[in-house]
Design a protein around this motif. Structure first.
Motif, PDB file in Angstrom:
ATOM      1  N   ASP A   1       0.812  -1.217   0.000  1.00 19.51           N
ATOM      2  CA  ASP A   1       0.000   0.000   0.000  1.00 19.51           C
ATOM      3  C   ASP A   1       0.850   1.275   0.000  1.00 19.51           C
ATOM      4  OD1 ASP A   1      -1.212  -0.627   3.424  1.00 19.51           O
ATOM      5  OD2 ASP A   1       0.816  -0.422   2.601  1.00 19.51           O
ATOM      6  N   LEU A   2       2.159   1.116   0.082  1.00 19.63           N
ATOM      7  CA  LEU A   2       3.024   2.297   0.003  1.00 19.63           C
ATOM      8  C   LEU A   2       4.352   1.912  -0.651  1.00 19.63           C
ATOM      9  CD1 LEU A   2       3.503   5.330   0.918  1.00 19.63           C
ATOM     10  CD2 LEU A   2       4.724   4.362   2.857  1.00 19.63           C
ATOM     11  N   ILE A   3       4.839   2.810  -1.512  1.00 18.57           N
ATOM     12  CA  ILE A   3       6.171   2.646  -2.107  1.00 18.57           C
ATOM     13  C   ILE A   3       7.089   3.696  -1.490  1.00 18.57           C
ATOM     14  CG2 ILE A   3       7.451   2.524  -4.279  1.00 18.57           C
ATOM     15  CD1 ILE A   3       4.844   0.890  -4.325  1.00 18.57           C
ATOM     16  N   LEU A   4       8.252   3.268  -1.074  1.00 15.81           N
ATOM     17  CA  LEU A   4       9.260   4.212  -0.596  1.00 15.81           C
ATOM     18  C   LEU A   4      10.468   4.063  -1.521  1.00 15.81           C
ATOM     19  CD1 LEU A   4      10.184   6.262   1.494  1.00 15.81           C
ATOM     20  CD2 LEU A   4      10.864   4.391   2.970  1.00 15.81           C
ATOM     21  N   PHE A   5      10.845   5.145  -2.184  1.00 20.46           N
ATOM     22  CA  PHE A   5      11.885   5.088  -3.212  1.00 20.46           C
ATOM     23  C   PHE A   5      13.090   5.894  -2.731  1.00 20.46           C
ATOM     24  CE2 PHE A   5      12.615   4.319  -7.808  1.00 20.46           C
ATOM     25  CZ  PHE A   5      13.722   5.121  -8.023  1.00 20.46           C
ATOM     26  N   ASP A   6      14.172   5.170  -2.455  1.00 24.10           N
ATOM     27  CA  ASP A   6      15.381   5.837  -1.927  1.00 24.10           C
ATOM     28  C   ASP A   6      16.569   5.588  -2.838  1.00 24.10           C
ATOM     29  OD1 ASP A   6      17.449   5.358   1.021  1.00 24.10           O
ATOM     30  OD2 ASP A   6      17.071   7.164  -0.145  1.00 24.10           O
ATOM     31  N   SER A   7      16.926   6.495  -3.671  1.00 25.92           N
ATOM     32  CA  SER A   7      16.404   7.843  -3.805  1.00 25.92           C
ATOM     33  C   SER A   7      16.551   8.276  -5.273  1.00 25.92           C
ATOM     34  CB  SER A   7      17.209   8.818  -2.947  1.00 25.92           C
ATOM     35  OG  SER A   7      18.546   8.864  -3.395  1.00 25.92           O
ATOM     36  N   ILE A   8      15.885   9.374  -5.592  1.00 32.42           N
ATOM     37  CA  ILE A   8      16.016   9.909  -6.954  1.00 32.42           C
ATOM     38  C   ILE A   8      17.463  10.371  -7.183  1.00 32.42           C
ATOM     39  CG2 ILE A   8      15.305  11.749  -8.531  1.00 32.42           C
ATOM     40  CD1 ILE A   8      12.545  11.692  -7.179  1.00 32.42           C
ATOM     41  N   SER A   9      18.086  10.898  -6.134  1.00 29.45           N
ATOM     42  CA  SER A   9      19.474  11.371  -6.250  1.00 29.45           C
ATOM     43  C   SER A   9      20.414  10.240  -6.647  1.00 29.45           C
ATOM     44  CB  SER A   9      19.943  11.972  -4.924  1.00 29.45           C
ATOM     45  OG  SER A   9      19.137  13.067  -4.589  1.00 29.45           O
ATOM     46  N   SER A  10      20.226   9.084  -6.007  1.00 31.57           N
ATOM     47  CA  SER A  10      21.082   7.936  -6.337  1.00 31.57           C
ATOM     48  C   SER A  10      20.771   7.407  -7.728  1.00 31.57           C
ATOM     49  CB  SER A  10      20.900   6.821  -5.309  1.00 31.57           C
ATOM     50  OG  SER A  10      21.262   7.284  -4.040  1.00 31.57           O
ATOM     51  N   LEU A  11      19.500   7.430  -8.082  1.00 35.18           N
ATOM     52  CA  LEU A  11      19.104   6.994  -9.436  1.00 35.18           C
ATOM     53  C   LEU A  11      19.835   7.837 -10.488  1.00 35.18           C
ATOM     54  CD1 LEU A  11      17.076   5.230 -11.101  1.00 35.18           C
ATOM     55  CD2 LEU A  11      15.428   7.070 -10.844  1.00 35.18           C
ATOM     56  N   LEU A  12      19.977   9.137 -10.191  1.00 43.70           N
ATOM     57  CA  LEU A  12      20.643  10.056 -11.124  1.00 43.70           C
ATOM     58  C   LEU A  12      22.147   9.795 -11.226  1.00 43.70           C
ATOM     59  CD1 LEU A  12      18.805  13.390 -10.274  1.00 43.70           C
ATOM     60  CD2 LEU A  12      18.919  12.324 -12.533  1.00 43.70           C
ATOM     61  N   LEU A  13      22.701   9.190 -10.190  1.00 45.14           N
ATOM     62  CA  LEU A  13      24.141   8.874 -10.232  1.00 45.14           C
ATOM     63  C   LEU A  13      24.440   7.827 -11.304  1.00 45.14           C
ATOM     64  CD1 LEU A  13      25.077   8.562  -6.430  1.00 45.14           C
ATOM     65  CD2 LEU A  13      25.760  10.376  -7.999  1.00 45.14           C
ATOM     66  N   TYR A  14      23.438   6.963 -11.516  1.00 42.68           N
ATOM     67  CA  TYR A  14      23.670   5.831 -12.409  1.00 42.68           C
ATOM     68  C   TYR A  14      23.025   5.993 -13.787  1.00 42.68           C
ATOM     69  CZ  TYR A  14      25.032   3.409  -8.102  1.00 42.68           C
ATOM     70  OH  TYR A  14      25.635   3.041  -6.924  1.00 42.68           O
TER      71      TYR A  14
ATOM     72  N   PHE B   1       9.021   9.557  -2.697  1.00 43.92           N
ATOM     73  CA  PHE B   1      10.286   9.515  -3.423  1.00 43.92           C
ATOM     74  C   PHE B   1      11.245  10.483  -2.726  1.00 43.92           C
ATOM     75  CE2 PHE B   1       9.665   7.229  -7.494  1.00 43.92           C
ATOM     76  CZ  PHE B   1       8.339   6.890  -7.321  1.00 43.92           C
ATOM     77  N   ILE B   2      12.398   9.972  -2.352  1.00 42.55           N
ATOM     78  CA  ILE B   2      13.364  10.800  -1.630  1.00 42.55           C
ATOM     79  C   ILE B   2      14.367  11.405  -2.598  1.00 42.55           C
ATOM     80  CG2 ILE B   2      15.230  10.718   0.087  1.00 42.55           C
ATOM     81  CD1 ILE B   2      13.501   8.439   1.407  1.00 42.55           C
ATOM     82  N   ILE B   3      14.715  12.649  -2.320  1.00 42.23           N
ATOM     83  CA  ILE B   3      15.757  13.323  -3.105  1.00 42.23           C
ATOM     84  C   ILE B   3      16.543  14.214  -2.160  1.00 42.23           C
ATOM     85  CG2 ILE B   3      14.329  15.326  -3.760  1.00 42.23           C
ATOM     86  CD1 ILE B   3      15.679  15.067  -6.584  1.00 42.23           C
ATOM     87  N   LEU B   4      17.822  14.426  -2.458  1.00 44.01           N
ATOM     88  CA  LEU B   4      18.621  15.341  -1.642  1.00 44.01           C
ATOM     89  C   LEU B   4      18.381  16.773  -2.122  1.00 44.01           C
ATOM     90  CD1 LEU B   4      22.035  13.471  -1.332  1.00 44.01           C
ATOM     91  CD2 LEU B   4      20.173  13.584   0.318  1.00 44.01           C
ATOM     92  N   GLU B   5      18.376  17.709  -1.170  1.00 41.76           N
ATOM     93  CA  GLU B   5      18.070  19.103  -1.503  1.00 41.76           C
ATOM     94  C   GLU B   5      19.031  19.659  -2.557  1.00 41.76           C
ATOM     95  OE1 GLU B   5      16.700  21.560   1.855  1.00 41.76           O
ATOM     96  OE2 GLU B   5      17.837  23.177   0.923  1.00 41.76           O
ATOM     97  N   GLU B   6      20.277  19.239  -2.488  1.00 36.23           N
ATOM     98  CA  GLU B   6      21.264  19.741  -3.459  1.00 36.23           C
ATOM     99  C   GLU B   6      20.879  19.350  -4.892  1.00 36.23           C
ATOM    100  OE1 GLU B   6      24.071  17.403  -1.287  1.00 36.23           O
ATOM    101  OE2 GLU B   6      24.697  16.316  -3.057  1.00 36.23           O
ATOM    102  N   ASP B   7      20.067  18.308  -5.017  1.00 37.55           N
ATOM    103  CA  ASP B   7      19.659  17.870  -6.347  1.00 37.55           C
ATOM    104  C   ASP B   7      18.345  18.515  -6.787  1.00 37.55           C
ATOM    105  OD1 ASP B   7      20.891  14.596  -5.590  1.00 37.55           O
ATOM    106  OD2 ASP B   7      21.811  16.127  -6.854  1.00 37.55           O
ATOM    107  N   ILE B   8      17.678  19.188  -5.843  1.00 38.84           N
ATOM    108  CA  ILE B   8      16.342  19.693  -6.157  1.00 38.84           C
ATOM    109  C   ILE B   8      16.410  20.869  -7.114  1.00 38.84           C
ATOM    110  CG2 ILE B   8      15.824  21.434  -4.374  1.00 38.84           C
ATOM    111  CD1 ILE B   8      13.356  19.408  -3.849  1.00 38.84           C
ATOM    112  N   GLN B   9      17.581  21.497  -7.206  1.00 41.04           N
ATOM    113  CA  GLN B   9      17.748  22.614  -8.141  1.00 41.04           C
ATOM    114  C   GLN B   9      17.953  22.132  -9.557  1.00 41.04           C
ATOM    115  OE1 GLN B   9      17.046  25.476  -6.918  1.00 41.04           O
ATOM    116  NE2 GLN B   9      16.964  24.544  -4.905  1.00 41.04           N
TER     117      GLN B   9
END
Lengths: 185, 122
Positions: A121-134, A160-168
């Motif tokens: 009933d819930l997805i937790l995705f850790d993280s968009i920042s790491s996904l972007l590394l690859y 979906f988790i992302i680091l603030e430094e990546d939010i820009q």
């Protein structure tokens, strides 16, 4: 911020963490706040192995039996130790494999009966920042667009988790077009 | 004089097929495979409509339209999005602020596309 209230109003939330250094603690705080309200959580990890996450859950008195892991990192780093309630993806770049793994879990595929799968009933995705590394930005955006819509069509909720430094980054401008809310913590 | 349409998409197949559809309806069509190419063309030529994809590498359709809206010479350019993207409510509000004339979902329904184009370019 009342995360449960936000999840009541919104299906797909992007949560931004201040920095890498407090990522682990913030993640535990999130899990503690949502644990009682969700019966079955699919944890998609690009950061820590499923085994490490299970250890963290137990250390923080959370029940690992509630969690189903899609582990995109263990095979990449050749980490040993098999974990039940876990589907492994061969690499963080294998997004098709990840999609198939998610579909199997969300549709309670008969081949997963050994995991005694409950309906997630819930997805937790850790993280968009790491996904972007690859993965490239365009590949990430297209994948997340597909994934957000898949989550919605299965009537699920997600964080979906992302680091603030990546939010820009421009990529977040694109992703927020299909998310319901972007929250900074 | 024929109305002129600029089609912006990073996928060559899409550019070719949409160009054919636009020309079939009696309009002139030019193509650009990136925001940079589109901006170059928009600076030099007058277009009655821009059909803009959203998912593009380097600079997305959203970014490109924001850039157009900030460029004095072309800020009032008529733009319609042509995309596979399914937007959230948040996304729809963001896109509405860019003042597109239409939002056309891919895959294209040929008859529907033709009606919309004729309506926008009448």
């Amino acid at each position: 911020m009342d995360l449960l209230a936000e999840l009541k109003e919104n299906k797909n939330i992007i949560l931004s963490f201040k920095s890498h250094s407090n990522h682990k603690q913030e993640l535990i705080n999130i899990l503690k706040s949502i644990d009682s309200k969700f019966n079955s959580i699919c944890f998609i990890t690009f950061n820590q192995t499923a085994k490490t996450l299970i250890d963290e859950l137990e250390k923080n008195k959370l029940n690992p039996e509630k969690y189903f892991f899609i582990d995109s990192i263990s095979e990449e780093i050749k980490s040993n130790g098999s974990v039940k309630n876990c589907l492994s993806v061969s690499s963080p770049t294998s997004l098709t494999e990840l999609s198939i793994a998610f579909l199997k879990l969300s549709h309670q595929s008969p081949e997963l009966t050994e995991f005694k799968t409950k309906k997630i009933d819930l997805i937790l995705f850790d993280s968009i920042s790491s996904l972007l590394l690859y993965n490239s930005e365009i590949k990430t955006v297209k994948f997340l667009h597909y994934f957000f819509n898949s989550i919605k069509s299965n009537n699920l909720k997600s964080i979906f988790i992302i680091l603030e430094e990546d939010i820009q980054k421009n990529v977040v401008k694109e992703i927020e077009l299909f998310a319901d809310k972007v929250i900074k913590i | 004089m024929k109305k002129k349409v600029l089609i912006v998409d990073d996928e060559k197949d899409i550019l070719i097929s949409v160009k054919q559809l636009v020309e079939r309806d009696g309009f002139e069509a030019k193509t650009a495979a990136s925001c940079k190419e589109a901006m170059n063309l928009l600076e030099k030529e007058k277009f009655d409509l821009v059909l803009m994809d959203i998912f593009m590498p380097e600079q997305s359709g959203r970014d490109c339209v924001e850039k157009i809206r900030k460029t004095p010479k072309i800020k009032n350019q008529k733009i319609a999005f042509l995309t596979v993207a399914h937007l959230s409510e948040l996304g729809k509000k963001i896109i509405e602020d860019l003042k597109p004339v239409d939002f056309i979902q891919k895959p294209i329904n040929i008859d529907d596309f033709s009606k919309r184009m004729k309506k926008i370019l009448k």
